[in-house]
Design an enzyme around this catalytic site. Sequence first.
Site, short mmCIF file in Angstrom:
data_model
loop_
_atom_site.label_atom_id
_atom_site.label_comp_id
_atom_site.label_asym_id
_atom_site.label_seq_id
_atom_site.Cartn_x
_atom_site.Cartn_y
_atom_site.Cartn_z
N HIS A 13 8.35 -1.59 -3.44
CA HIS A 13 9.78 -1.44 -2.93
C HIS A 13 9.88 -1.38 -1.36
O HIS A 13 10.63 -2.16 -0.77
CB HIS A 13 10.38 -0.54 -3.54
CG HIS A 13 10.68 -0.76 -5.18
ND1 HIS A 13 9.98 -0.66 -6.01
CD2 HIS A 13 12.18 -0.76 -5.40
CE1 HIS A 13 10.45 -1.04 -7.20
NE2 HIS A 13 11.82 -0.98 -6.92
N HIS A 28 6.25 7.76 -5.34
CA HIS A 28 5.36 7.50 -4.22
C HIS A 28 4.95 8.73 -3.20
O HIS A 28 5.85 9.60 -3.10
CB HIS A 28 5.62 6.54 -3.30
CG HIS A 28 5.58 5.00 -3.95
ND1 HIS A 28 4.40 4.40 -4.03
CD2 HIS A 28 6.65 4.35 -4.75
CE1 HIS A 28 4.56 3.24 -4.62
NE2 HIS A 28 5.86 3.13 -5.03
C1 LIG Z 1 8.03 -7.65 -12.52
C2 LIG Z 1 8.25 -7.87 -10.98
C3 LIG Z 1 8.61 -9.35 -10.47
C4 LIG Z 1 8.08 -6.87 -9.91
C5 LIG Z 1 7.68 -5.43 -9.77
C6 LIG Z 1 8.32 -4.68 -9.13
C7 LIG Z 1 7.89 -3.28 -9.06
C8 LIG Z 1 8.04 -2.55 -10.29
C9 LIG Z 1 7.08 -2.91 -8.05
C10 LIG Z 1 6.58 -1.49 -8.13
O1 LIG Z 1 7.28 -1.01 -6.83
P1 LIG Z 1 6.67 0.36 -6.22
O2 LIG Z 1 5.27 0.27 -5.92
O3 LIG Z 1 7.50 0.70 -4.95
O4 LIG Z 1 6.73 1.48 -7.31
#
Ligand SMILES: CC(C)=CCC/C(C)=C/COP(=O)(O)O
Length: 282
Positions: A203, A245
């Site tokens: 994110h 995180h």
């Molecule tokens: C399924 C798709 C297209 C993207 C996943 C996005 C996601 C859940 C990322 C994890 O984010 P963090 O590393 O910040 O937790």
Amino acid sequence: MPSPKARSSAARSGSVPCAGGNGRYEFVSLSRTPPPHLLQRQGSDPTAARLRASESPSRRRGSGSSTSSTGGQQLPEEDCMKLNPSFIGIALSSLLAIDLWLSKRLGVCACEDASWGSVRPLMKLVEISGHGIPWLAGAAYCLYKSDSAAGQEVMLNLLMALVLDLVLVGVMKAVVRRRRPAHNRMDMFATFSVDGYSFPSGHATRAAMCARFLLAHLVLAAPLRVLVLLWATFVGFSRVLLGRHHVTDVTFGFLMGYWQYNLVEMLWLSPVMLQSTIGQLQ
Ligand SMILES: CC(C)=CCC/C(C)=C/COP(=O)(O)O
């Protein structure tokens, strides 16, 4: 005999409990040469064996292969390394300890029962605003709807940037394999298997990269530019508040996302390329 807690804190602080000559446990600083009776006992004593087993795999590897002399005693070379921990090693361990402590303190929305648990639903909305699916779907929709070549070019490159981000973050997570904080509840929607890992925050990379992208390619009034920056910052901060995180995952994620935008600029798909791509698709 010290309690298990005392034993673990001693191990953390650089001294280890060892069985002394009279059967009692003594704390020996890693920065000093252990007394001879301890050196002799380490080979057969089960406690010492357990402590050795808890050392890092890199230390265990090649154990007993080479020796060096210290004050007349033949010490394995690996023990000499242990006696002289590097400055970078200590700095990194300290940073990680601070990171774990701070992340735990800041995870105030990690569950409904947490101190700020009532704002968890709001934080989850912020999470959705930085999720990959709405961004991919939004960029694809704008590309489809755009009737100007310039608009199509920007949206195609945004799509390419979002896919690049997913790939780079996925590879990084798979390589580093850092576990998410223990207080995290894994209730995120639409995740890949690598999203079980924590470093870096996807994110945060997406928020930083998209913010730079929007600021560079959209003509926005000053208040909106500020809003974009605030949104990106908040998306990152909310990852720690939600307990998803560690602070370092988000900090590195911001830096990586910032750098990813430079990569996107380098790989920018030009109108000529765009036309040939569309031509091939038709
Ligand atoms: C399924 C798709 C297209 C993207 C996943 C996005 C996601 C859940 C990322 C994890 O984010 P963090 O590393 O910040 O937790």
